[in-house]
Design a protein around this motif. Structure first.
Motif, mmCIF file in Angstrom:
data_model
loop_
_atom_site.group_PDB
_atom_site.id
_atom_site.type_symbol
_atom_site.label_atom_id
_atom_site.label_comp_id
_atom_site.label_asym_id
_atom_site.label_seq_id
_atom_site.Cartn_x
_atom_site.Cartn_y
_atom_site.Cartn_z
ATOM 1 N N UNK A 74 -3.293 -10.299 -15.500
ATOM 2 C CA UNK A 74 -4.699 -10.108 -15.291
ATOM 3 C C UNK A 74 -5.152 -9.319 -13.999
ATOM 4 N N UNK A 75 -6.278 -9.160 -13.852
ATOM 5 C CA UNK A 75 -6.648 -8.542 -12.554
ATOM 6 C C UNK A 75 -6.327 -9.390 -11.439
ATOM 7 N N UNK A 76 -6.443 -10.713 -11.427
ATOM 8 C CA UNK A 76 -6.168 -11.466 -10.273
ATOM 9 C C UNK A 76 -4.640 -11.451 -9.980
ATOM 10 N N UNK A 77 -3.710 -11.487 -10.916
ATOM 11 C CA UNK A 77 -2.373 -11.324 -11.007
ATOM 12 C C UNK A 77 -1.927 -10.010 -10.193
ATOM 13 N N UNK A 78 -2.549 -9.208 -10.381
ATOM 14 C CA UNK A 78 -2.527 -7.567 -9.737
ATOM 15 C C UNK A 78 -2.449 -7.899 -8.325
ATOM 16 N N UNK A 79 -3.699 -8.404 -8.108
ATOM 17 C CA UNK A 79 -3.938 -8.445 -6.661
ATOM 18 C C UNK A 79 -3.167 -9.275 -5.746
ATOM 19 N N UNK A 80 -2.792 -10.450 -6.426
ATOM 20 C CA UNK A 80 -1.954 -11.538 -5.731
ATOM 21 C C UNK A 80 -0.392 -10.959 -5.877
ATOM 22 N N UNK A 81 -0.406 -9.979 -6.302
ATOM 23 C CA UNK A 81 1.044 -9.459 -6.274
ATOM 24 C C UNK A 81 1.395 -8.553 -4.908
ATOM 25 N N UNK A 82 0.129 -8.489 -4.314
ATOM 26 C CA UNK A 82 0.317 -7.661 -3.043
ATOM 27 C C UNK A 82 0.695 -8.495 -1.786
ATOM 28 N N UNK A 83 0.455 -10.148 -2.070
ATOM 29 C CA UNK A 83 0.639 -10.968 -0.903
ATOM 30 C C UNK A 83 1.893 -11.098 -0.317
ATOM 31 N N UNK A 84 3.197 -10.726 -1.376
ATOM 32 C CA UNK A 84 4.536 -10.569 -0.637
ATOM 33 C C UNK A 84 4.598 -9.346 0.135
ATOM 34 N N UNK A 85 4.089 -8.135 -0.001
ATOM 35 C CA UNK A 85 4.013 -7.138 0.780
ATOM 36 C C UNK A 85 3.274 -7.466 1.854
ATOM 37 N N UNK A 86 2.073 -8.054 1.788
ATOM 38 C CA UNK A 86 1.417 -8.396 3.154
ATOM 39 C C UNK A 86 2.298 -9.058 4.034
ATOM 40 N N UNK A 87 3.220 -9.990 3.646
ATOM 41 C CA UNK A 87 4.028 -10.486 4.676
ATOM 42 C C UNK A 87 4.984 -9.772 5.278
#
Length: 524
Positions: A347-360
């Protein structure tokens, strides 16, 4: 006899040689100087450094009062320049336009390639750690690897380290620009996360969250000041941090169009993209982005009590509520489509939270850029961050037991002061934790810090940018960092370092079995 055009050019040159002589005089005595060029492409600002030589026999001359080009070179006659300028004006405008378009295309490709590499690296690390049954956060390991590679290159081949930093700069600016947006999904689905939590437990969680934020801020700030007084290290200027550009009206209109079209399509064809979650993804994502854009453009006075991330979450919830009403499906199923936690049906939230790894992973580049600052103030930074992190973990466990909060809920809110990406990894070490509640509490902690951190720091008389930056990031992670650095850029480097180190040390401590057992023993 001079023609009128040449005579006019001579007059202009004579006039401007007087006007600009005092400006160029100080440059004549310098052999080497540095200038900064600001390049803009794809909505991002990037700073490039370029060295050039000033020669005493090459003064600066301007042909017209409105000219934007400072022409430098050997002495020429003003008449020849005046004639050449008129004859080449049409060709210059055409070449400038084509050059601008090509630069924008290259900039977009550069962004896509650099960001794609970071995303691919994060996915590969996750798969490798899952296959090896390693519970340690994969992104954190990747951050250590990137930082180590940059340090080794800086020692052996400095030019290679600089080139690598410049290559990933567009991706880093993209992540920085949209960073608060990656925290939103947990706040959007908060109604689902707290639905089964008793009201009395909810009040206790709010008490621990607000009181814990204030206590963590005080511990981190006073520790930094105490260590600073002992080591007596003098302050030095930090490396400049590039800032992303604000959102343009074109971006707002484009996302508005995406929202309207996809909303209507989802109403008429519930499974147009295969599943309901995929069909709802475009308009739910667009509503989240639009909320963030609108919230970011609010007056600063309004944003003190109404943070952009709140506007962002409300926008997504209102869109879900409207769709649930019009489709007669209700709010809860639409929120379930927003964050499915299923990779095959995101879903839309899964797409956004998929960037949490790249943030680290991006933390490695921020830490490398401020490596001299980290080395110089290592005592203050590392001591205060370690003390604040341990205090946050153990005080949360202790207060949760004292107020009678359920053990599973207490475990879920232990990493309240750590960024979402690492907080979710930390609670995965514990059995029975509610990851949705973890993410929601982390976001609420950040919102409290973003709204009140400056006022509290002033009340506590924290004037040192080291203390202010470390206290903010150690207690309110990314959202508090964004709020403080917007008005106090001198504290940004310390915020960024403490922001990363708090998550790193929290993950390292909780990955040790003895620490986990001691926390569980306190919780009871």
């Amino acid at each position: 006899m001079a023609t009128p055009l040449v005579a006019h050019s001579v007059q202009l040159c004579h006039h401007h040689s007087k006007q600009y002589s005092f400006k160029s005089q100080s440059r004549v005595n310098r052999d080497i100087g540095t200038k900064t060029l600001l390049g803009v492409y794809n909505g991002f600002h990037n700073v490039y450094n370029q060295s050039y030589f000033h020669k005493p026999w090459a003064p600066i001359r301007v042909l017209e009062p409105n000219s934007r080009f400072l022409q430098m070179g050997p002495q020429e006659t003003c008449s020849s320049r005046g004639i050449s300028k008129k004859s080449m004006s049409s060709e210059g405008s055409t070449s400038t336009s084509s050059s601008s378009i090509s630069q924008q295309v290259i900039g977009i490709l550069h962004l896509l390639v650099s960001l794609g590499i970071i995303l691919a690296m994060d996915k590969l690390l996750k798969k490798a750690f899952v296959a090896a049954a390693i519970k340690f956060p994969s992104a954190l390991f990747g951050m250590f690897c990137i930082f180590s590679v940059l340090v080794i290159l800086d020692i052996t081949i400095p030019a290679a380290a600089t080139s690598l930093m410049n290559f990933f700069q567009p991706a880093l600016l993209f992540i920085q620009r949209w960073l608060p947006l990656f925290y939103v999904p947990s706040l959007v689905v908060l109604p689902l996360s707290v639905k089964d939590i008793p009201a009395a437990s909810g009040v206790k969680i709010c008490f621990i969250t607000a009181g814990g934020w204030l206590a963590s801020l005080c511990v981190a700030g006073f520790t930094a000041i105490a260590v600073r007084k002992m080591v007596k290290t003098e302050m030095t200027d930090a490396e400049p941090m590039a800032k992303p550009s604000p959102f343009s009206p074109l971006e707002i209109w484009a996302w508005s169009g995406v929202f309207l079209v996809s909303f209507v399509v989802a109403l008429l064809y519930r499974t147009a993209l295969g599943t309901a979650a995929r069909t709802c993804l475009p308009f739910l994502l667009a509503s989240t982005v639009l909320g963030y854009m609108v919230g970011s453009g609010l007056p600063s006075g309004v944003k003190k009590v109404f943070h952009p991330i709140i506007c962002c979450a409300l926008s997504a919830d209102l869109a879900a509520l409207a769709f649930g009403f019009l489709s007669q499906s209700g709010l809860d199923p639409v929120l379930g489509y927003y964050l499915t936690k299923v990779s095959s049906n995101p879903g839309a939230g899964d797409v956004l939270m998929g960037f949490l790894g790249p943030v680290i992973l991006s933390f490695a580049f921020s830490m490398f850029k401020q490596r001299k600052l980290v080395k110089r103030h290592a005592a203050e930074i590392f001591t205060s961050v370690i003390v604040a992190t341990l205090f946050s973990l153990y005080s949360t466990a202790l207060v949760g037991r004292l107020v009678g909060l359920e053990p599973t809920l207490t475990v879920s809110i232990i990493p309240r002061c750590i960024t979402v990406a690492l907080a979710l990894s930390i609670v995965s070490f514990f059995e029975g934790a509610n990851s949705s509640l973890t993410a929601a509490v982390v976001v609420v902690t950040g919102l409290i810090g973003a709204n009140f951190v400056q006022a509290v720091l002033d009340k506590l008389n924290f004037r040192d940018p080291i203390a202010r930056g470390i206290a903010t990031a150690s207690s309110a992670h990314g959202l508090g960092t964004a709020a403080l650095s917007a008005k106090e850029p001198e504290a940004l480097p310390f915020c960024a370092i403490a922001y990363a180190l708090t998550g790193i040390f929290g993950s390292l401590f909780c990955s040790v079995p003895a620490v986990r057992q001691s926390l569980l023993a306190i919780i009871g």
